[in-house]
Design an enzyme around this catalytic site. Structure first.
Site, mmCIF file in Angstrom:
data_model
loop_
_atom_site.group_PDB
_atom_site.id
_atom_site.type_symbol
_atom_site.label_atom_id
_atom_site.label_comp_id
_atom_site.label_asym_id
_atom_site.label_seq_id
_atom_site.Cartn_x
_atom_site.Cartn_y
_atom_site.Cartn_z
ATOM 1 N N ASP A 128 13.316 42.552 67.486
ATOM 2 C CA ASP A 128 13.806 41.319 66.886
ATOM 3 C C ASP A 128 14.222 41.525 65.434
ATOM 4 N N CYS A 183 15.159 31.868 89.840
ATOM 5 C CA CYS A 183 14.892 30.479 89.464
ATOM 6 C C CYS A 183 15.118 29.561 90.672
ATOM 7 N N CYS A 189 12.230 23.606 83.500
ATOM 8 C CA CYS A 189 12.295 23.812 82.045
ATOM 9 C C CYS A 189 13.354 22.901 81.425
ATOM 10 N N CYS A 193 12.330 20.046 78.613
ATOM 11 C CA CYS A 193 12.674 20.239 77.198
ATOM 12 C C CYS A 193 12.893 18.867 76.540
ATOM 13 N N CYS A 236 7.512 26.330 69.874
ATOM 14 C CA CYS A 236 7.355 25.396 70.997
ATOM 15 C C CYS A 236 7.241 26.234 72.267
ATOM 16 N N CYS A 239 9.006 24.830 77.529
ATOM 17 C CA CYS A 239 9.815 25.313 78.657
ATOM 18 C C CYS A 239 9.128 26.468 79.384
ATOM 19 N N CYS A 243 7.020 26.640 83.576
ATOM 20 C CA CYS A 243 7.687 27.608 84.458
ATOM 21 C C CYS A 243 6.709 28.184 85.482
HETATM 22 C C1 B12 Z 1 17.955 33.702 67.609
HETATM 23 C C2 B12 Z 1 16.679 33.744 68.401
HETATM 24 C C3 B12 Z 1 16.064 32.524 68.704
HETATM 25 C C4 B12 Z 1 16.765 31.189 68.494
HETATM 26 C C5 B12 Z 1 17.799 31.001 69.629
HETATM 27 C C6 B12 Z 1 17.207 31.239 71.024
HETATM 28 C C7 B12 Z 1 18.197 31.685 72.063
HETATM 29 N N1 B12 Z 1 17.922 31.290 73.281
HETATM 30 O O1 B12 Z 1 19.155 32.398 71.816
HETATM 31 C C8 B12 Z 1 15.565 30.207 68.486
HETATM 32 C C9 B12 Z 1 15.081 30.012 67.072
HETATM 33 C C10 B12 Z 1 15.834 28.836 69.104
HETATM 34 C C11 B12 Z 1 14.526 31.026 69.263
HETATM 35 C C12 B12 Z 1 13.459 30.447 69.917
HETATM 36 C C13 B12 Z 1 12.508 31.169 70.614
HETATM 37 N N2 B12 Z 1 12.408 32.510 70.671
HETATM 38 CO CO1 B12 Z 1 13.684 33.697 69.931
HETATM 39 N N3 B12 Z 1 14.965 35.057 69.381
HETATM 40 C C14 B12 Z 1 16.128 34.970 68.821
HETATM 41 C C15 B12 Z 1 16.749 36.378 68.649
HETATM 42 C C16 B12 Z 1 16.510 36.834 67.214
HETATM 43 C C17 B12 Z 1 18.231 36.501 68.987
HETATM 44 C C18 B12 Z 1 18.627 35.838 70.314
HETATM 45 C C19 B12 Z 1 20.122 35.785 70.478
HETATM 46 O O2 B12 Z 1 20.822 36.709 70.134
HETATM 47 N N4 B12 Z 1 20.601 34.669 71.022
HETATM 48 C C20 B12 Z 1 21.986 34.502 71.317
HETATM 49 C C21 B12 Z 1 22.159 34.576 72.837
HETATM 50 C C22 B12 Z 1 23.580 34.329 73.269
HETATM 51 O O3 B12 Z 1 21.844 35.892 73.153
HETATM 52 P P1 B12 Z 1 20.867 36.225 74.348
HETATM 53 O O4 B12 Z 1 20.251 34.999 74.893
HETATM 54 O O5 B12 Z 1 19.980 37.366 73.970
HETATM 55 O O6 B12 Z 1 21.906 36.680 75.435
HETATM 56 C C23 B12 Z 1 22.137 38.016 75.743
HETATM 57 C C24 B12 Z 1 21.503 38.358 77.093
HETATM 58 O O7 B12 Z 1 20.551 37.376 77.466
HETATM 59 C C25 B12 Z 1 22.684 38.457 77.997
HETATM 60 N N5 B12 Z 1 22.877 37.400 78.986
HETATM 61 C C26 B12 Z 1 22.385 36.165 79.034
HETATM 62 N N6 B12 Z 1 22.783 35.569 80.125
HETATM 63 C C27 B12 Z 1 23.539 36.446 80.780
HETATM 64 C C28 B12 Z 1 24.166 36.343 81.980
HETATM 65 C C29 B12 Z 1 24.900 37.423 82.435
HETATM 66 C C30 B12 Z 1 25.584 37.290 83.725
HETATM 67 C C31 B12 Z 1 24.996 38.617 81.671
HETATM 68 C C32 B12 Z 1 25.752 39.769 82.117
HETATM 69 C C33 B12 Z 1 24.340 38.700 80.438
HETATM 70 C C34 B12 Z 1 23.606 37.602 80.048
HETATM 71 O O8 B12 Z 1 23.863 38.465 77.250
HETATM 72 C C35 B12 Z 1 23.619 38.119 75.931
HETATM 73 C C36 B12 Z 1 24.224 39.169 75.079
HETATM 74 O O9 B12 Z 1 25.525 38.905 74.874
HETATM 75 C C37 B12 Z 1 15.884 37.210 69.680
HETATM 76 C C38 B12 Z 1 15.620 38.651 69.289
HETATM 77 C C39 B12 Z 1 16.828 39.538 69.507
HETATM 78 N N7 B12 Z 1 17.197 40.288 68.497
HETATM 79 O O10 B12 Z 1 17.428 39.526 70.550
HETATM 80 C C40 B12 Z 1 14.560 36.388 69.762
HETATM 81 C C41 B12 Z 1 13.900 36.263 71.122
HETATM 82 C C42 B12 Z 1 14.948 35.892 72.125
HETATM 83 N N8 B12 Z 1 12.966 35.087 70.964
HETATM 84 C C43 B12 Z 1 11.903 35.208 71.579
HETATM 85 C C44 B12 Z 1 10.914 34.183 71.633
HETATM 86 C C45 B12 Z 1 9.522 34.593 72.109
HETATM 87 C C46 B12 Z 1 11.222 32.858 71.265
HETATM 88 C C47 B12 Z 1 10.361 31.601 71.485
HETATM 89 C C48 B12 Z 1 9.583 31.594 72.792
HETATM 90 C C49 B12 Z 1 9.393 31.429 70.282
HETATM 91 C C50 B12 Z 1 8.577 30.143 70.307
HETATM 92 N N9 B12 Z 1 7.558 30.017 71.127
HETATM 93 O O11 B12 Z 1 8.843 29.232 69.582
HETATM 94 C C51 B12 Z 1 11.437 30.489 71.428
HETATM 95 C C52 B12 Z 1 11.983 30.187 72.842
HETATM 96 C C53 B12 Z 1 13.069 29.186 72.908
HETATM 97 C C54 B12 Z 1 13.997 29.446 74.091
HETATM 98 N N10 B12 Z 1 13.816 28.713 75.183
HETATM 99 O O12 B12 Z 1 14.859 30.308 73.994
HETATM 100 C C55 B12 Z 1 11.792 36.519 72.351
HETATM 101 C C56 B12 Z 1 12.041 36.255 73.842
HETATM 102 C C57 B12 Z 1 11.226 37.111 74.777
HETATM 103 C C58 B12 Z 1 11.635 36.890 76.223
HETATM 104 N N11 B12 Z 1 10.699 37.107 77.130
HETATM 105 O O13 B12 Z 1 12.760 36.543 76.544
HETATM 106 C C59 B12 Z 1 12.920 37.386 71.635
HETATM 107 C C60 B12 Z 1 13.647 38.364 72.537
HETATM 108 C C61 B12 Z 1 12.225 38.129 70.485
HETATM 109 C C62 B12 Z 1 11.463 39.363 70.974
HETATM 110 N N12 B12 Z 1 11.917 40.539 70.612
HETATM 111 O O14 B12 Z 1 10.490 39.256 71.692
HETATM 112 N N13 B12 Z 1 14.831 32.361 69.237
HETATM 113 S S1 SF4 Z 2 11.075 26.650 84.918
HETATM 114 FE FE1 SF4 Z 2 11.220 28.882 85.159
HETATM 115 S S2 SF4 Z 2 11.801 29.193 87.311
HETATM 116 FE FE2 SF4 Z 2 12.198 27.046 86.797
HETATM 117 S S3 SF4 Z 2 14.364 27.042 86.187
HETATM 118 FE FE3 SF4 Z 2 13.143 27.250 84.324
HETATM 119 S S4 SF4 Z 2 13.065 29.447 83.991
HETATM 120 FE FE4 SF4 Z 2 13.690 29.167 86.114
HETATM 121 S S1 SF4 Z 3 11.182 25.920 73.098
HETATM 122 FE FE1 SF4 Z 3 12.055 25.322 75.058
HETATM 123 S S2 SF4 Z 3 11.245 23.261 75.499
HETATM 124 FE FE2 SF4 Z 3 10.843 23.690 73.348
HETATM 125 S S3 SF4 Z 3 12.596 22.715 72.342
HETATM 126 FE FE3 SF4 Z 3 13.098 24.896 72.615
HETATM 127 S S4 SF4 Z 3 14.213 24.977 74.541
HETATM 128 FE FE4 SF4 Z 3 13.191 22.983 74.451
#
Ligand code: B12
Ligand code: SF4
Ligand code: SF4
Length: 301
Positions: A128, A183, A189, A193, A236, A239, A243
């Site tokens: 990260d 899923c 989720c 949310c 938070c 979500c 799950c």
């Molecule tokens: C910015 C960020 C956030 C932002 C945005 C979240 C988001 N969903 O993008 C915020 C602040 C909201 C956030 C929140 C949280 N985060 Co955060 N966050 C990040 C960070 C730094 C970057 C994510 C990013 O680039 N997002 C932009 C989107 C577009 O990128 P992406 O989702 O990674 O998508 C890539 C792949 O998933 C893929 N992909 C997705 N869908 C598909 C579909 C297909 C068909 C294909 C081919 C590819 C593909 O392609 C994308 C690349 O282009 C990462 C660490 C990192 N460097 O990656 C941690 C990370 C995602 N976070 C993490 C965590 C733990 C959280 C929280 C749970 C923390 C908390 N409890 O509050 C919450 C969860 C909220 C949620 N439901 O997502 C963990 C997730 C672990 C996991 N098991 O997935 C990460 C990976 C950190 C880590 N190294 O552990 N986070």
């Molecule tokens: S709660 Fe879990 S299994 Fe259900 S749609 Fe969300 S990520 Fe998928």
């Molecule tokens: S962590 Fe999940 S449930 Fe909580 S606000 Fe973000 S997307 Fe919604």
């Protein structure tokens, strides 16, 4: 080529819960998804996500001569009640020593073990931190699928996992298999949310996510944003709590890394104690965190 079975033994010895390997090549298929997400402005004030796109999509620019990417998972799935159950709530991960440090220590331990076995290995750990697509590489290495909540779900560990990676300049046996999205018809989720941040099909508007509002957003919260926090003061977990894949997942082995208790949080809220410097909560604005913890306490009184 270094066999995966041997790597898995080394990763386990380094205290990691799951491991997968991808070849270090430029990302093609995930690019459009990421760029579209940025173009829609879903990243809000997290401008660092717009920078270093070339490196983000090409790990060989981060580590010269990179050949393999070792993605790892570390579970933080706690069972039962905890500081996440009572308002003002903080996310499960926040009571642990900062996961960036825990995971990096274990990844560098793994690198040392690889060196002992294979000789001169050059590598770098990512958690990260740098412009690196943690989830993408974990998914590609076969560790799980991206759920509707946009997090990586491992069939064995669920989604309460941290993701890390080691990019190395040796040829490791890759495990790139596509894990089917399981899923199914579930939408729990998205429905749970409270802010509408999840839009289905893994799409999320981070600006509405409570984790963004309580941790990442630098400018002051609007009244509407403040009202949307549903009792959460830091992060938070809603979500993930709903799950089904997290109900059956194996529990964390990180209990000895817990450094924040409810009483410490209460003392911090009223200004008589500080948070330990190794707490991830020191990354948020202390003033905002205190205000969110105190606000809720006074409204309860
Ligand atoms: C910015 C960020 C956030 C932002 C945005 C979240 C988001 N969903 O993008 C915020 C602040 C909201 C956030 C929140 C949280 N985060 Co955060 N966050 C990040 C960070 C730094 C970057 C994510 C990013 O680039 N997002 C932009 C989107 C577009 O990128 P992406 O989702 O990674 O998508 C890539 C792949 O998933 C893929 N992909 C997705 N869908 C598909 C579909 C297909 C068909 C294909 C081919 C590819 C593909 O392609 C994308 C690349 O282009 C990462 C660490 C990192 N460097 O990656 C941690 C990370 C995602 N976070 C993490 C965590 C733990 C959280 C929280 C749970 C923390 C908390 N409890 O509050 C919450 C969860 C909220 C949620 N439901 O997502 C963990 C997730 C672990 C996991 N098991 O997935 C990460 C990976 C950190 C880590 N190294 O552990 N986070
Ligand atoms: S709660 Fe879990 S299994 Fe259900 S749609 Fe969300 S990520 Fe998928
Ligand atoms: S962590 Fe999940 S449930 Fe909580 S606000 Fe973000 S997307 Fe919604």
């Amino acid at each position: 080529m270094f066999p995966f079975a041997r790597l898995r033994e080394l990763a386990s010895a380094a205290g990691l819960d799951a491991v997968g390997v991808s070849r270090a090549v430029p990302v093609t298929e995930g690019q459009a998804h990421y760029l579209e997400w940025l173009a829609k402005g879903y990243h809000g004030e997290m401008h660092y996500l717009e920078r270093n796109l070339e490196k983000r999509f090409d790990p060989t620019l981060l580590v010269p001569g990179a050949q393999s990417i070792v993605s790892v998972l570390l579970s933080y799935k706690f069972e039962g009640e905890g500081v996440w159950s009572v308002e003002p709530k903080v996310s499960r991960y926040a009571i642990l020593r900062d996961y960036h440090n825990i995971l990096k220590e274990r990844l560098y331990h793994l690198l040392e073990l690889l060196r002992t076995t294979c000789g001169n290995v050059h590598g770098r750990a990512f958690v990260d931190s740098a412009p690196f697509l943690d989830r993408y590489w974990a998914m590609r290495s076969g560790l799980g699928w991206i759920g509707q909540h946009s997090l990586l779900i491992s069939p064995q560990l669920g989604s309460f996992t941290f993701i890390g990676a080691l990019v190395v300049d040796i040829d490791l046996e890759a495990t790139e298999v596509s894990v089917r999205n399981r899923c199914g018809n579930c939408n729990r989720c998205v429905e749970a949310c409270p802010t509408g941040a999840l839009m289905g099909r893994g799409q999320m508007d981070a600006r509405k996510c409570i984790a963004y509002l309580t941790i990442e957003k630098k400018s002051p919260l609007t009244e509407e944003e403040q009202a949307s926090l549903s009792g959460w003061a830091y992060g938070c977990d809603i979500c993930q709590e709903v799950c089904p894949w997290n109900q059956r997942a194996a529990r964390t082995r990180l209990a000895n890394e817990v450094i924040v208790s409810r009483s410490l949080l209460n003392d911090f809220a009223v200004g008589i104690r500080s948070l330990p410097s190794e707490s991830p909560m020191t990354r948020a604005s202390a003033a905002r965190l205190r205000a969110l913890l105190v606000d809720k306490k006074s409204s309860d009184a």
